[in-house]
Design an enzyme around this catalytic site. Sequence first.
Site, mmCIF file in Angstrom:
data_model
loop_
_atom_site.group_PDB
_atom_site.id
_atom_site.type_symbol
_atom_site.label_atom_id
_atom_site.label_comp_id
_atom_site.label_asym_id
_atom_site.label_seq_id
_atom_site.Cartn_x
_atom_site.Cartn_y
_atom_site.Cartn_z
ATOM 1 N N CYS A 79 0.835 -1.203 0.000
ATOM 2 C CA CYS A 79 0.000 0.000 0.000
ATOM 3 C C CYS A 79 0.871 1.254 0.000
ATOM 4 C CB CYS A 79 -0.991 -0.035 1.163
ATOM 5 S SG CYS A 79 -2.350 1.168 0.999
ATOM 6 N N HIS A 185 -3.717 -4.627 -0.607
ATOM 7 C CA HIS A 185 -3.315 -5.299 0.626
ATOM 8 C C HIS A 185 -3.403 -6.814 0.443
ATOM 9 C CE1 HIS A 185 -3.195 -1.843 3.439
ATOM 10 N NE2 HIS A 185 -4.057 -1.315 2.588
ATOM 11 N N GLU A 187 -2.587 -9.051 2.516
ATOM 12 C CA GLU A 187 -3.011 -9.638 3.793
ATOM 13 C C GLU A 187 -4.513 -9.541 4.015
ATOM 14 O OE1 GLU A 187 -2.469 -5.290 4.873
ATOM 15 O OE2 GLU A 187 -1.657 -6.723 3.416
#
Length: 207
Positions: A79, A185, A187
Amino acid sequence: MIAIVDYGAGNLQSVRKALSYIGADSCIAATREQMETADAVILPGVGAFGHAMARLRESGLYDAVREAALSKKPFLGICLGLQMLFEESEESPGVRGLSVLEGTVRRFPADMGLKVPQIGWNAISPKPDCPLFAGVPDEAYVYFVHSYYLCAKHAENVAAASQYGVSFHAAAEDRARKLYATQFHPEKSGEVGLQILKNFAAMQKEG
Protein backbone atom coordinates in the site's frame (compact mmCIF):
# COMPACT_ATOMS: atom_id res chain seq x y z
CA MET A 1 12.55 -14.80 9.13
CA ILE A 2 10.67 -11.89 7.57
CA ALA A 3 11.14 -8.48 9.21
CA ILE A 4 8.03 -6.24 9.19
CA VAL A 5 9.31 -2.68 9.52
CA ASP A 6 7.88 -0.75 12.46
CA TYR A 7 8.39 2.97 11.83
CA GLY A 8 5.12 4.15 13.35
CA ALA A 9 2.92 4.29 10.24
CA GLY A 10 2.09 0.75 9.23
CA ASN A 11 -0.56 -1.87 9.88
CA LEU A 12 1.81 -4.45 11.33
CA GLN A 13 -0.37 -7.01 13.04
CA SER A 14 -2.61 -7.86 10.08
CA VAL A 15 0.48 -8.56 7.97
CA ARG A 16 2.06 -10.65 10.72
CA LYS A 17 -1.15 -12.60 11.23
CA ALA A 18 -1.35 -13.45 7.52
CA LEU A 19 2.28 -14.57 7.49
CA SER A 20 1.67 -16.74 10.53
CA TYR A 21 -1.36 -18.29 8.78
CA ILE A 22 0.81 -19.44 5.85
CA GLY A 23 3.53 -20.71 8.20
CA ALA A 24 6.08 -17.96 7.58
CA ASP A 25 8.11 -16.76 10.55
CA SER A 26 8.15 -13.00 11.05
CA CYS A 27 9.15 -10.35 13.55
CA ILE A 28 8.30 -6.70 14.11
CA ALA A 29 11.52 -4.85 13.29
CA ALA A 30 12.22 -1.48 14.90
CA THR A 31 16.02 -1.53 14.54
CA ARG A 32 18.54 -1.74 11.72
CA GLU A 33 19.98 -4.91 13.26
CA GLN A 34 16.64 -6.72 13.08
CA MET A 35 16.32 -5.84 9.40
CA GLU A 36 19.88 -6.84 8.58
CA THR A 37 19.60 -10.26 10.22
CA ALA A 38 16.23 -11.05 8.61
CA ASP A 39 15.96 -13.08 5.41
CA ALA A 40 13.34 -10.75 3.89
CA VAL A 41 11.75 -7.38 4.65
CA ILE A 42 8.19 -6.05 4.38
CA LEU A 43 7.46 -2.30 4.44
CA PRO A 44 3.76 -1.71 5.24
CA GLY A 45 2.16 1.71 5.26
CA VAL A 46 -1.07 3.51 6.05
CA GLY A 47 -1.98 7.19 6.14
CA ALA A 48 -0.47 10.15 4.29
CA PHE A 49 2.72 10.02 2.23
CA GLY A 50 4.38 13.02 3.89
CA HIS A 51 3.63 11.83 7.41
CA ALA A 52 4.92 8.34 6.68
CA MET A 53 8.17 9.63 5.22
CA ALA A 54 8.62 11.89 8.26
CA ARG A 55 7.99 8.96 10.62
CA LEU A 56 10.47 6.82 8.70
CA ARG A 57 13.18 9.46 9.13
CA GLU A 58 12.31 10.07 12.78
CA SER A 59 12.50 6.35 13.50
CA GLY A 60 16.11 6.27 12.30
CA LEU A 61 15.24 3.52 9.81
CA TYR A 62 15.26 5.53 6.57
CA ASP A 63 18.75 4.46 5.48
CA ALA A 64 18.26 0.86 6.63
CA VAL A 65 15.00 0.53 4.67
CA ARG A 66 16.50 2.08 1.55
CA GLU A 67 19.54 -0.19 1.76
CA ALA A 68 17.30 -3.24 2.21
CA ALA A 69 15.23 -2.27 -0.83
CA LEU A 70 18.37 -1.82 -2.95
CA SER A 71 19.92 -5.11 -1.85
CA LYS A 72 19.04 -8.51 -3.28
CA LYS A 73 17.23 -9.52 -0.10
CA PRO A 74 13.51 -10.13 -0.83
CA PHE A 75 11.62 -6.90 -0.13
CA LEU A 76 7.87 -6.22 -0.30
CA GLY A 77 6.19 -2.83 0.01
CA ILE A 78 2.46 -2.82 0.79
CA CYS A 79 0.00 0.00 0.00
CA LEU A 80 1.69 3.23 1.13
CA GLY A 81 4.84 1.11 1.36
CA LEU A 82 4.72 0.85 -2.45
CA GLN A 83 4.31 4.60 -2.88
CA MET A 84 7.22 5.35 -0.55
CA LEU A 85 9.59 3.40 -2.80
CA PHE A 86 9.11 5.97 -5.56
CA GLU A 87 10.24 9.56 -5.94
CA GLU A 88 7.27 11.73 -5.01
CA SER A 89 3.52 11.92 -4.44
CA GLU A 90 0.95 14.56 -5.29
CA GLU A 91 -0.38 14.00 -1.78
CA SER A 92 2.66 15.71 -0.24
CA PRO A 93 4.32 18.14 -2.69
CA GLY A 94 8.00 18.70 -1.98
CA VAL A 95 8.42 15.52 0.06
CA ARG A 96 10.85 13.02 -1.43
CA GLY A 97 10.20 9.33 -1.27
CA LEU A 98 12.88 6.67 -0.94
CA SER A 99 13.55 7.06 -4.69
CA VAL A 100 14.50 3.40 -5.05
CA LEU A 101 12.35 3.25 -8.21
CA GLU A 102 11.52 6.01 -10.69
CA GLY A 103 7.97 7.28 -10.95
CA THR A 104 5.35 9.44 -9.29
CA VAL A 105 2.18 8.87 -7.30
CA ARG A 106 -0.89 10.74 -8.52
CA ARG A 107 -4.35 11.41 -7.14
CA PHE A 108 -7.39 9.87 -8.79
CA PRO A 109 -9.19 12.55 -10.84
CA ALA A 110 -12.06 14.20 -8.99
CA ASP A 111 -14.24 14.21 -12.12
CA MET A 112 -14.06 10.51 -13.03
CA GLY A 113 -17.47 9.74 -11.47
CA LEU A 114 -16.21 7.22 -8.91
CA LYS A 115 -15.77 7.46 -5.17
CA VAL A 116 -12.32 8.40 -3.92
CA PRO A 117 -10.72 6.71 -2.09
CA GLN A 118 -11.18 3.41 -3.84
CA ILE A 119 -12.16 1.03 -1.07
CA GLY A 120 -12.89 -2.58 -1.88
CA TRP A 121 -12.18 -5.37 -4.31
CA ASN A 122 -10.85 -4.77 -7.80
CA ALA A 123 -9.32 -6.92 -10.52
CA ILE A 124 -5.64 -6.87 -11.40
CA SER A 125 -3.72 -8.03 -14.45
CA PRO A 126 -0.30 -9.27 -13.32
CA LYS A 127 2.66 -9.95 -15.58
CA PRO A 128 2.44 -13.67 -16.39
CA ASP A 129 6.10 -14.28 -15.52
CA CYS A 130 6.29 -12.22 -12.32
CA PRO A 131 7.41 -14.49 -9.43
CA LEU A 132 5.28 -12.60 -6.92
CA PHE A 133 2.13 -13.56 -8.85
CA ALA A 134 2.91 -17.22 -9.56
CA GLY A 135 -0.38 -19.13 -9.46
CA VAL A 136 -2.46 -15.93 -9.53
CA PRO A 137 -4.82 -15.76 -12.53
CA ASP A 138 -5.39 -12.72 -14.70
CA GLU A 139 -8.26 -10.56 -13.45
CA ALA A 140 -7.91 -11.91 -9.91
CA TYR A 141 -9.61 -9.71 -7.31
CA VAL A 142 -7.66 -8.08 -4.49
CA TYR A 143 -8.48 -5.52 -1.81
CA PHE A 144 -7.58 -1.83 -2.24
CA VAL A 145 -7.82 1.22 0.02
CA HIS A 146 -6.26 4.26 -1.68
CA SER A 147 -6.81 7.73 -3.11
CA TYR A 148 -3.50 7.87 -4.95
CA TYR A 149 -2.05 5.58 -7.59
CA LEU A 150 1.35 4.75 -9.01
CA CYS A 151 2.58 5.92 -12.39
CA ALA A 152 5.92 4.12 -12.79
CA LYS A 153 8.41 5.64 -15.23
CA HIS A 154 9.68 2.35 -16.65
CA ALA A 155 7.55 -0.50 -17.99
CA GLU A 156 9.93 -3.10 -16.55
CA ASN A 157 9.03 -1.87 -13.06
CA VAL A 158 5.30 -2.57 -13.55
CA ALA A 159 4.31 -5.97 -12.11
CA ALA A 160 0.52 -5.61 -12.36
CA ALA A 161 -2.06 -3.14 -13.62
CA SER A 162 -5.62 -2.30 -12.69
CA GLN A 163 -8.43 0.05 -13.65
CA TYR A 164 -10.45 2.49 -11.54
CA GLY A 165 -11.66 5.33 -13.70
CA VAL A 166 -8.10 5.42 -15.07
CA SER A 167 -5.58 2.68 -15.71
CA PHE A 168 -2.97 2.51 -12.98
CA HIS A 169 -0.01 0.44 -11.86
CA ALA A 170 -1.17 -1.87 -9.06
CA ALA A 171 2.17 -3.54 -8.33
CA ALA A 172 5.84 -2.83 -8.94
CA GLU A 173 9.03 -4.84 -9.22
CA ASP A 174 12.76 -4.70 -9.66
CA ARG A 175 13.20 -8.39 -10.27
CA ALA A 176 17.01 -8.38 -10.21
CA ARG A 177 16.89 -7.07 -6.64
CA LYS A 178 13.93 -9.23 -5.57
CA LEU A 179 12.12 -5.96 -4.86
CA TYR A 180 8.32 -6.05 -5.11
CA ALA A 181 5.45 -3.84 -3.98
CA THR A 182 1.66 -3.87 -4.16
CA GLN A 183 -0.80 -0.98 -3.94
CA PHE A 184 -3.40 -3.42 -2.67
CA HIS A 185 -3.32 -5.30 0.63
CA PRO A 186 -2.39 -8.98 0.09
CA GLU A 187 -3.01 -9.64 3.79
CA LYS A 188 -6.66 -8.63 3.25
CA SER A 189 -7.13 -10.23 -0.17
CA GLY A 190 -8.28 -13.73 0.73
CA GLU A 191 -6.78 -16.77 -1.00
CA VAL A 192 -5.25 -14.66 -3.77
CA GLY A 193 -3.46 -12.49 -1.24
CA LEU A 194 -2.24 -15.51 0.70
CA GLN A 195 -0.81 -16.99 -2.51
CA ILE A 196 1.08 -13.74 -3.12
CA LEU A 197 2.49 -13.81 0.41
CA LYS A 198 3.45 -17.48 -0.02
CA ASN A 199 5.31 -16.58 -3.20
CA PHE A 200 7.14 -13.80 -1.40
CA ALA A 201 8.00 -15.98 1.60
CA ALA A 202 9.40 -18.65 -0.74
CA MET A 203 11.93 -16.15 -2.11
CA GLN A 204 13.85 -16.40 1.17
CA LYS A 205 14.98 -19.88 0.14
CA GLU A 206 16.20 -18.91 -3.30
CA GLY A 207 19.87 -18.42 -3.93
